[in-house]
Design a protein around this motif. Structure first.
Motif, short mmCIF file in Angstrom:
data_model
loop_
_atom_site.label_atom_id
_atom_site.label_comp_id
_atom_site.label_asym_id
_atom_site.label_seq_id
_atom_site.Cartn_x
_atom_site.Cartn_y
_atom_site.Cartn_z
N ARG A 115 116.72 22.47 36.38
CA ARG A 115 117.05 22.57 37.80
C ARG A 115 116.06 23.47 38.53
NH1 ARG A 115 120.66 26.25 40.18
NH2 ARG A 115 121.46 25.59 42.22
N ASP A 176 120.90 17.90 39.74
CA ASP A 176 119.84 18.57 40.49
C ASP A 176 118.53 18.53 39.73
OD1 ASP A 176 121.40 19.27 42.62
OD2 ASP A 176 121.48 21.42 42.16
N GLU A 180 121.87 12.90 34.91
CA GLU A 180 123.11 12.41 35.52
C GLU A 180 124.25 12.47 34.52
OE1 GLU A 180 123.36 11.64 38.71
OE2 GLU A 180 121.21 11.79 39.13
N GLY A 205 125.57 21.73 45.74
CA GLY A 205 125.33 20.85 44.59
C GLY A 205 126.60 20.52 43.84
N ARG B 233 120.88 18.63 49.58
CA ARG B 233 119.85 18.12 48.67
C ARG B 233 120.34 16.98 47.79
NH1 ARG B 233 117.99 18.86 43.56
NH2 ARG B 233 115.73 18.71 43.25
N SER B 234 121.50 17.18 47.15
CA SER B 234 121.96 16.15 46.21
C SER B 234 122.30 14.86 46.96
CB SER B 234 123.16 16.65 45.41
OG SER B 234 124.21 17.00 46.28
N GLU B 237 119.01 13.04 47.73
CA GLU B 237 118.39 12.41 46.56
C GLU B 237 119.10 11.11 46.18
OE1 GLU B 237 117.65 15.17 43.35
OE2 GLU B 237 115.90 15.91 44.46
N ASN B 238 120.32 10.94 46.68
CA ASN B 238 121.08 9.73 46.32
C ASN B 238 121.11 8.68 47.43
OD1 ASN B 238 122.17 10.09 43.55
ND2 ASN B 238 122.87 12.01 44.44
#
Lengths: 220, 281
Positions: A115, A176, A180, A205, B233-234, B237-238
């Motif tokens: 990360r 991050d 996954e 996150g 951010r996450s 990214e998706n």
């Protein structure tokens, strides 16, 4: 009795302390430390407090703690009168929790490092960190599958412990860094269970469970 | 074609205060590896072939342009106002189109869901009508009269307030917002993101602020902004498709998306297509 947490908001290890404090409804002070971009954890003042130059640091009176597992153990022992989060009365459970506390360091060194590379471009070997994280995840997945077969939800025993809190952040945050959760169904269930705990607190996150409404928490 | 256009814009590629004598930073801009070195004659920006590029220091960052005829770098005059604190927040890498990073920054509707209890909270989810225009003279996209209820609009905000926003896109990969400044209602805080496109689907984002806030520590201000940006951010990214779709047939916008619609049209009209997709793939 309260404490001060030297904190960086994006650190998974700092989050472990914030999360446990929130679950146990403990109030505390924070001091913001500019880990990025300021590298303030390596500043003279911080090194005087913690020669290892790591975050978080917990200070309670003349007690200074620099290792996250020690902070979790201290917080649980101090603020959880039920003794369930850090089960020192049960030799076997206590030792198993310690196993997972050690395992949490391996998660920091693999998933946590991946990360740091992906988000902050720190000089880290990303494929190596991700491969290590995947090995950790497989071990965790197998354990959680076996626990499920026996009707268990948590890493140890029938109540969440500091082992769950110590392992949760760098598993939950692994996307991050590029790992996954899709291939790890038991891990996903466990992450949901932790996110459903009353008093659960998010960090960037790690999102809230919007689908959970009051009174419908998975585990009380 | 899109690369030629992109090369003639300026991009933040380093934090100015980290470029002290002898410091070096390896980076990537529009697919070109660059080395940024602080020498006693100033900053040197060089590619692998030894070609050097111009630089300027603005808004606490080092900026460069790869093309032969760069357009003028926009200004944020508030950054020079005495009494403001300028806060560069470091760099965060995101695997997304640079244009998606900008578009997300312009979106208000996601506040209650992604920045819960900070920039928004349920049930205050409604985006009231606001005004969007392309200011031809400056060639910029502006959204004004944006109002939104925010539980903790800024580090300096004690409790929930209705915040007024103005958004500005002065260059394809830069977004600037002006918002109600809690301790100084006659002024506006300025928060910007300078997006450095590493490639069409990966960027380094440099958030920057110019605030009136004498109370918070520098560290607290940086972390407040980092927390908000990392919440996005996450999600960034998706997002699919990875490149920003400019064909109006590809997505159905709502009224709250007017800024995004104007931004996409503006990109298309200028030919600023680096990080975009122009037709259904």
């Amino acid at each position: 009795m309260s404490f001060t947490l030297y904190n960086w908001v994006l650190s998974g290890n700092c989050y472990k302390v914030r999360l446990l404090a929130s679950l146990l409804d403990v109030a505390y002070e924070t001091v913001a430390v500019d880990f990025h971009p300021g590298q303030q954890h390596k500043s003279e003042a911080m090194l005087a407090l913690n020669p290892a130059g790591t975050l978080p640091v917990l200070v309670a009176g003349d007690l200074v703690l620099t290792e996250t597992p020690a902070m979790l153990a201290w917080i649980a022992a101090t603020f959880d009168p039920s003794g369930r989060w850090w089960p020192t009365n049960d030799a076997r459970a206590m030792a198993e929790v310690m196993e997972w506390l050690a395992f949490s360091s391996a998660l920091t060194a693999t998933s946590g490092e991946a990360r740091l590379k992906a988000v902050l471009d720190r000089p880290i070997d990303l494929p190596k960190a991700l491969a290590g994280a995947e090995r950790c995840f497989r071990q965790l997945e197998q354990h959680l599958v076996e626990r499920r077969f026996g009707g268990g939800v948590w890493l140890v025993g029938d109540h969440p412990t500091i082992a769950d809190i110590a392992c949760f952040p760098y598993v939950a945050l692994s996307p991050d860094g590029g790992l996954e959760h899709d291939a790890f169904p038991a891990i996903r269930e466990w992450l949901y269970a932790i996110r459903g705990l009353p008093g659960f607190k998010t960090m960037p996150g790690i999102h809230e469970l919007h689908e959970l409404r009051e009174g419908e928490a998975v585990h009380g | 074609m899109s690369l030629v256009y992109a090369k003639n814009d300026w991009y933040a590629i380093a934090a100015a205060d980290e470029m002290t004598l002898g410091q070096q930073r390896q980076t990537l801009l529009l697919g070109t590896p660059l080395t940024v070195t602080a020498t006693d004659e100033g900053v040197v920006v060089r590619d692998d072939q030894g070609k050097t590029y111009p630089y300027q220091i603005k808004f606490d960052h080092v900026w460069t342009a790869l093309g032969d005829a760069p357009r003028a770098l926009f200004d944020i005059p508030e950054g020079d106002e005495p009494g403001r604190r300028c806060v560069p927040c470091g760099v965060v890498r995101v695997k997304c189109s640079p244009l998606r990073a900008v578009e997300n920054f312009l979106d208000i509707a996601h506040f209650p869901f992604v920045h819960t209890d900070i920039l928004g909270a349920e049930p205050h989810t409604e985006v009231e009508p606001y005004k969007v225009e392309i200011r031809e003279e400056q060639d910029e996209v502006w959204a004004t009269k944006v109002r939104f209820f925010q539980p903790k609009a800024a580090k300096s905000a004690g409790s929930g307030i209705t915040t007024e926003y103005e958004y500005r896109v002065p260059a394809p990969t830069v977004a600037v917002l002006y918002k109600t400044c809690p301790p100084k209602p006659e002024a506006q805080d300025v928060i910007a993101i300078f997006v450095q496109p590493r490639g069409e689907e990966e960027c380094d984002v440099w958030p920057w602020m110019a605030l009136y806030d004498d109370e918070s520590s520098f560290e607290e201000l940086v972390q407040f902004q980092q927390e908000i940006f990392l919440q996005d951010r996450s999600i960034l990214e998706n997002q699919l498709p990875h490149r920003l779709p400019l064909d109006p047939k590809m997505e159905i916008p709502t009224r709250a998306d007017m800024t995004s619609v104007a931004y996409r049209r503006w990109l298309k009209k200028r030919g600023a297509l680096y990080g975009a997709m122009t037709e259904v793939a």
